[in-house]
Design a protein around this motif. Structure first.
Motif, short mmCIF file in Angstrom:
data_model
loop_
_atom_site.label_atom_id
_atom_site.label_comp_id
_atom_site.label_asym_id
_atom_site.label_seq_id
_atom_site.Cartn_x
_atom_site.Cartn_y
_atom_site.Cartn_z
N LEU A 153 1.09 -1.47 -0.27
CA LEU A 153 0.13 -0.05 -0.39
C LEU A 153 0.64 1.46 0.34
CD1 LEU A 153 -2.86 -1.18 2.63
CD2 LEU A 153 -2.63 -0.85 0.20
N THR A 154 1.69 1.43 0.86
CA THR A 154 2.68 2.27 0.94
C THR A 154 3.09 2.97 -0.13
OG1 THR A 154 3.43 1.65 3.15
CG2 THR A 154 5.16 3.36 2.80
N ALA A 155 3.94 1.79 -1.04
CA ALA A 155 4.81 1.77 -2.14
C ALA A 155 3.54 2.44 -2.81
CB ALA A 155 5.64 0.22 -2.88
N ALA A 156 2.49 1.32 -3.82
CA ALA A 156 1.79 1.88 -4.71
C ALA A 156 1.32 3.89 -4.13
CB ALA A 156 0.48 1.19 -4.11
N SER A 157 1.34 3.66 -2.99
CA SER A 157 0.64 5.02 -2.35
C SER A 157 1.64 5.90 -2.92
CB SER A 157 0.29 5.63 -0.87
OG SER A 157 -0.47 6.34 -0.42
N ILE A 158 2.47 6.36 -2.53
CA ILE A 158 3.80 7.33 -2.57
C ILE A 158 4.51 7.54 -4.14
CG2 ILE A 158 4.49 6.85 -0.11
CD1 ILE A 158 7.31 5.76 -1.21
N GLY A 159 4.31 6.07 -5.04
CA GLY A 159 5.18 5.64 -6.12
C GLY A 159 6.98 5.68 -5.43
N ALA A 160 6.57 5.28 -4.75
CA ALA A 160 8.74 5.07 -4.11
C ALA A 160 8.56 3.70 -3.33
CB ALA A 160 9.04 6.12 -3.47
N ALA A 161 10.10 2.63 -3.26
CA ALA A 161 9.38 2.39 -2.08
C ALA A 161 9.79 2.76 -1.16
CB ALA A 161 11.83 1.62 -2.41
N THR A 162 9.58 1.82 -0.37
CA THR A 162 9.15 2.07 1.24
C THR A 162 10.17 2.58 2.46
OG1 THR A 162 9.13 -0.41 2.03
CG2 THR A 162 6.86 0.59 1.59
N VAL A 163 11.33 1.91 1.73
CA VAL A 163 12.62 2.89 2.62
C VAL A 163 12.67 3.92 2.22
CG1 VAL A 163 14.09 0.56 2.42
CG2 VAL A 163 13.83 1.93 1.08
N ASN A 164 12.35 5.12 1.22
CA ASN A 164 12.08 6.33 1.45
C ASN A 164 11.35 7.06 2.09
OD1 ASN A 164 14.03 5.54 -0.83
ND2 ASN A 164 12.83 5.80 -2.23
N VAL A 165 10.41 5.92 2.97
CA VAL A 165 9.62 7.06 4.08
C VAL A 165 10.69 7.57 4.88
CG1 VAL A 165 7.96 7.00 6.04
CG2 VAL A 165 7.50 5.80 3.62
N PRO A 166 10.74 8.89 5.01
CA PRO A 166 11.70 9.61 6.20
C PRO A 166 11.28 8.97 7.43
CG PRO A 166 10.88 11.61 4.80
CD PRO A 166 9.66 9.87 5.19
N GLU A 167 12.61 8.33 8.13
CA GLU A 167 12.91 7.81 9.58
C GLU A 167 12.40 8.42 10.33
OE1 GLU A 167 13.91 4.87 11.91
OE2 GLU A 167 14.50 4.70 10.16
N VAL A 203 0.89 2.66 6.21
CA VAL A 203 1.83 3.30 5.76
C VAL A 203 3.04 2.54 6.63
CG1 VAL A 203 3.30 5.21 5.00
CG2 VAL A 203 0.74 5.46 4.41
N THR A 204 4.55 2.09 5.62
CA THR A 204 5.46 1.91 6.79
C THR A 204 6.69 2.02 5.48
OG1 THR A 204 6.47 -0.09 7.93
CG2 THR A 204 5.24 -0.40 5.68
N GLY A 205 8.09 2.23 6.69
CA GLY A 205 8.92 2.74 5.33
C GLY A 205 9.56 1.27 6.36
N LEU A 206 9.62 0.04 6.39
CA LEU A 206 9.79 -0.70 6.69
C LEU A 206 10.64 -1.28 5.26
CD1 LEU A 206 8.15 -3.49 8.82
CD2 LEU A 206 9.67 -2.35 9.42
N PRO A 207 11.94 -1.89 4.97
CA PRO A 207 11.91 -2.56 3.86
C PRO A 207 11.33 -3.54 3.43
CG PRO A 207 13.79 -2.97 5.54
CD PRO A 207 12.30 -2.10 6.00
#
Length: 138
Positions: free
Chosen positions: A66-80, A94-98
């Motif tokens: 869901l996160t990757a589809a929503s932001i159009g980027a890899a989840t690791v790109n969610v700022p820490e 929404v998660t920042g997990l790899p």
């Protein structure tokens, strides 16, 4: 004024190709995985919990997709610095997990794939193999 748009969609054949390639990579590396594939609107198109995968990893795999589809980027790109707060604000969606990657073809985000149950590196490796199988951007 533009009143319609032509969009690309991820087909069921593409979804099955992604899922098959992800399972094959997980088997190759010897790490059973939970794999979830969503379309651009976050609807689940396919999911599997491989034999031996951690059952709670299905929830994190869904959040990754869901996160990757929503932001159009890899989840690791969610700022820490916002990972915890945005996770709480979205009820864990929404998660920042790899292990979450967008499915991007010809510059269009068609959905997301989330992989969980291994190490972060293994999750990413499995997702990457799936994307490569359909010629998606990685």
């Amino acid at each position: 004024m533009e009143t319609t748009q032509t969009t690309q969609v991820l087909t069921h054949q593409g979804t099955l190709t992604l899922l098959t390639a992800a399972v094959a990579k997980a088997e190759e590396i010897g790490q059973p995985q939970c794999i979830v594939i969503v379309d651009a609107s976050g609807e689940v198109l396919a999911e599997i919990r491989m034999t031996g995968a951690k059952f709670l990893s299905r929830k994190s795999a869904l959040a990754k997709a869901l996160t990757a589809a929503s932001i159009g980027a890899a989840t690791v790109n969610v700022p820490e610095e916002i990972r915890t707060l945005i996770g709480l604000a979205t009820g864990g969606n929404v998660t920042g997990l790899p292990g979450g990657m967008p499915i991007v073809v010809n510059g269009a985000v068609l959905g997301g794939i989330g992989v969980g149950s291994g190490s972060g590196e293994q999750d990413i490796e499995v997702a990457h193999a799936a994307l490569t199988a359909i010629g998606a951007e990685t």
